[in-house]
Design an enzyme around this catalytic site. Structure first.
Site, mmCIF file in Angstrom:
data_model
loop_
_atom_site.group_PDB
_atom_site.id
_atom_site.type_symbol
_atom_site.label_atom_id
_atom_site.label_comp_id
_atom_site.label_asym_id
_atom_site.label_seq_id
_atom_site.Cartn_x
_atom_site.Cartn_y
_atom_site.Cartn_z
ATOM 1 N N THR A 107 18.887 -14.825 14.404
ATOM 2 C CA THR A 107 18.161 -14.551 13.189
ATOM 3 C C THR A 107 16.707 -14.541 13.617
ATOM 4 O OG1 THR A 107 19.874 -15.610 11.910
ATOM 5 C CG2 THR A 107 17.647 -15.716 10.984
ATOM 6 N N ASN A 144 22.943 -11.732 11.898
ATOM 7 C CA ASN A 144 23.839 -12.848 12.174
ATOM 8 C C ASN A 144 23.834 -13.140 13.671
ATOM 9 O OD1 ASN A 144 25.412 -15.003 11.618
ATOM 10 N ND2 ASN A 144 27.330 -13.897 11.471
ATOM 11 N N SER A 170 24.274 -18.710 3.511
ATOM 12 C CA SER A 170 23.352 -18.683 4.646
ATOM 13 C C SER A 170 22.729 -20.060 4.855
ATOM 14 C CB SER A 170 22.243 -17.672 4.349
ATOM 15 O OG SER A 170 21.245 -17.727 5.336
ATOM 16 N N SER A 171 22.151 -20.239 6.040
ATOM 17 C CA SER A 171 21.341 -21.441 6.291
ATOM 18 C C SER A 171 19.860 -21.102 6.389
ATOM 19 C CB SER A 171 21.774 -22.104 7.601
ATOM 20 O OG SER A 171 23.113 -22.477 7.542
ATOM 21 N N GLY A 173 18.549 -19.683 14.179
ATOM 22 C CA GLY A 173 19.344 -20.763 14.781
ATOM 23 C C GLY A 173 20.627 -21.087 14.034
ATOM 24 N N ASP A 191 29.797 -15.184 7.952
ATOM 25 C CA ASP A 191 29.187 -16.368 7.327
ATOM 26 C C ASP A 191 29.979 -16.832 6.099
ATOM 27 O OD1 ASP A 191 27.199 -17.013 9.079
ATOM 28 O OD2 ASP A 191 25.576 -16.091 7.966
HETATM 29 N N1 GLY Z 1 23.610 -15.720 9.726
HETATM 30 C C1 GLY Z 1 23.084 -17.011 9.750
HETATM 31 C C2 GLY Z 1 22.697 -17.503 8.407
HETATM 32 O O1 GLY Z 1 22.469 -16.708 7.507
HETATM 33 O O2 GLY Z 1 22.631 -18.685 8.196
#
Ligand code: GLY
Length: 585
Positions: free
Chosen positions: A389, A409, A460-461, A481, A431
């Protein structure tokens, strides 16, 4: 010599002795605190911090022309789609936090990918009911409907001052005329040659004849991508979601068993969400709400930590890290159960970021002993009614700030380039929880809240975050990350808020990460062996991952000056300050 360099050289001994990172009240010069180990970039008229130097320069040039932070952020987003193909993108999605100085207002722009209408819950399960990781990660089915073009277009038309052709022009030029491959891009492409060249269009676009990777210093041109960017410049949203580009995407899908249709593309919607807000010892945190889990858990962890005297226990001491790990463990347990797309699942945001709830969780933390994750279940709170990301940050002369995180991703997403359109497709469908309780590529488990459904956005994170000090905009930051994005962002701002570190030192300090499952703490090089031994004695299992956590790109405002820093953990990043603005738009 630039003004900033002169200022740096003229910093007085008295100023050094004051150990302040603030602008001096008497001479209004930025005081460089030599007590800190790392020095940030400093400027007076604006700053851009991104993972790729050419794209950072594109953003700085827009600021220097008088564009605002949103103009620059949109230009950087399009430029990274050319120069940082591992994460910059047209074929992915993300989240943008904007602080609008004049209105003193923050907006959260959700341009996360959406599942195609034909997506269904078990689409990645094999005949034994197990997740087919190849299908979820590397097939045409792995792609969600891209949101980036719609997101950048929305941000510009609502909050920018320049036209789309103006901010997209540098990206078109880079793609058409080519740009010098950096060492960072050479090594990134070379490390993934086998995977990426297995897709013919990716091999043709990003490698030399015979699938040979480019070397640093060679010129990479991306003519198909230039044409796609030109169509977006000429036609706006119709240059991507309709017409030739849409035809190319749909043909690619139809040829290879993917799900995305013309209807999916025209139905794609950007959503402005209400930002999630919290406080930490007088600072205000404004971050991304669901479908990102980032802001919610950033604030939940800060709420738990607020009840401790971390300054006394000491930065990165075993005691402080123990408390951080226990707070992270509990937040990620809640993430597994309660977080998903709020348009499909009633995410209990208010309960999760409630200070009283944080107090309850804190009371369950043994100050001297690790709680095994097997003994920490996601809380029983009821729903309300209802690795790659990239992040960049921008601040302009008016104090507008942008924190933007977007992604494909994995590095290079699915690795699949849309033939004739020149951009790589995301694999964001991974995800979702392909099978409730079964971990995704980041080891994250999820349940019903994040099950696959048509038109839903995967959890998502990503944690693009704004921090305010005394009510004034202070910091814009975020990180790549995967699952570690939340804890990396947390430690960066905690180092600034709690331990008074400047942006550079706060960025460079060693990090840790825990995510409930698997029950282990990742420690970066720089956490001392003594500290690690003490943590193990408390019952923590530590893993030295041998590589680093995250890559923050941060800008900050202190008085009249802008400070910024690109994380040294990944090569190629750059922060550039702007000292002169030619004309105001
Ligand atoms: N693809 C990593 C996130 O969206 O957390």
């Amino acid at each position: 010599m630039s003004l900033v360099k002169k200022l740096l050289l003229s910093t007085s001994v008295a100023a050094v002795a004051s150990f302040s990172n603030q602008v001096s009240a008497t001479d209004e010069r930025p005081i460089i605190d030599y007590n800190y180990r790392f020095l940030p970039e400093i400027s007076r008229k604006g700053m851009v911090s991104s993972q790729e130097a050419i794209a950072t320069q594109v953003g700085a040039d827009i600021l220097a022309q008088g564009g605002n932070a949103v103009d620059a952020a949109v230009a950087v987003g399009f430029a990274l789609a050319v120069t940082l193909p591992q994460a910059g993108n047209l074929g992915g999605g993300g989240f943008m936090m904007v602080h609008l100085a004049e209105e003193d207002k923050q907006v959260a722009i959700d341009y996360r990918e959406m599942a195609p209408a034909r997506a269904h819950r078990d689409m990645f399960l094999d005949e034994n009911g197990d997740v087919d990781r190849k299908l979820a990660g590397y097939s045409h089915l792995a792609a969600g409907v891209p949101g980036t073009v719609a997101g950048l277009h929305h941000a510009l038309s609502e909050y920018g001052t320049m036209s789309l052709p103006e901010v997209i022009a540098p990206a078109i030029k880079l793609a058409r005329d080519g740009f010098k491959v950096s060492y960072a891009l050479e090594s990134s492409l070379a490390a993934r040659t086998k995977r990426l060249t297995s897709n013919k269009a990716t091999a043709k676009a990003y490698f030399k004849e015979g699938g040979v990777p480019y070397s640093a210093g060679e010129i990479l041109t991306l003519p198909d991508l230039a044409n796609t960017l030109q169509r977006i410049s000429d036609l706006g949203l119709d240059g991507f979601y309709r017409g030739l580009t849409a035809d190319l995407i749909v043909t690619e899908m139809a040829k290879h068993g993917g799900f995305i249709t013309h209807d999916d593309l025209t139905n794609y919607k950007v959503v402005e969400r209400t930002p999630v807000r919290g406080t930490y010892k007088g600072y205000d945190i404004v971050s991304m709400p669901p479908p990102s889990s980032g802001g919610v858990h950033l604030i939940q962890i800060l709420n738990i930590l607020e009840g401790y005297d971390l300054q006394s226990s000491g930065q990165n001491s075993a005691q402080t890290l123990h408390l951080m790990i226990e707070a992270m463990r509990r937040a990620y347990a809640d993430r597994s159960k309660h977080l998903g797309d709020p348009d499909f699942y009633a995410v209990p945001v208010n309960q999760l970021i409630d200070k009283g709830y944080a107090g309850e969780l804190r009371s369950l933390i043994d100050p001297n002993k690790a709680t095994p994750s097997s003994e920490v279940a996601p809380s029983k709170i009821l729903p309300d009614d209802g690795p790659n990301t990239t992040h960049y940050s921008v601040v302009d002369q008016h104090g507008n700030m942008v924190a933007n995180t977007y992604t494909l991703n994995y590095s290079y997403g699915s690795g699949i380039t849309v033939e004739g359109a020149g951009f790589i497709l995301n694999n964001e469908m991974d995800d979702f929880s392909a099978k409730p309780g079964s971990p995704n590529a980041y080891g994250l488990v999820g349940e019903e809240a994040n099950a696959i459904e048509p038109k839903k956005r995967p959890l998502s994170s990503m944690t693009p975050t704004l921090v305010f000090k005394d009510g004034n905009p202070w910091v814009a930051t975020g990180s790549p990350g995967g699952s570690t994005i939340i804890t990396v962002t947390l430690q960066t701002i905690l180092n600034m808020m709690e331990f008074n570190q400047n942006v550079a030192t706060a960025t460079s300090f060693a990090r840790i990460h825990h995510q409930w499952l698997p029950d282990r703490t990742v420690v970066e090089n720089g956490i001392s062996p003594d500290t690690q031994r003490l943590l193990e004695q408390m019952g923590h299992t530590l893993v030295d991952r041998k590589y680093t956590l995250g890559s923050t790109q941060t800008v900050a405002i202190e008085g009249e000056y802008f400070y910024g820093y690109s994380d040294p953990r990944r090569p190629g990043a750059k922060t550039i300050g702007v000292d002169e603005v030619k004309e105001s738009k």
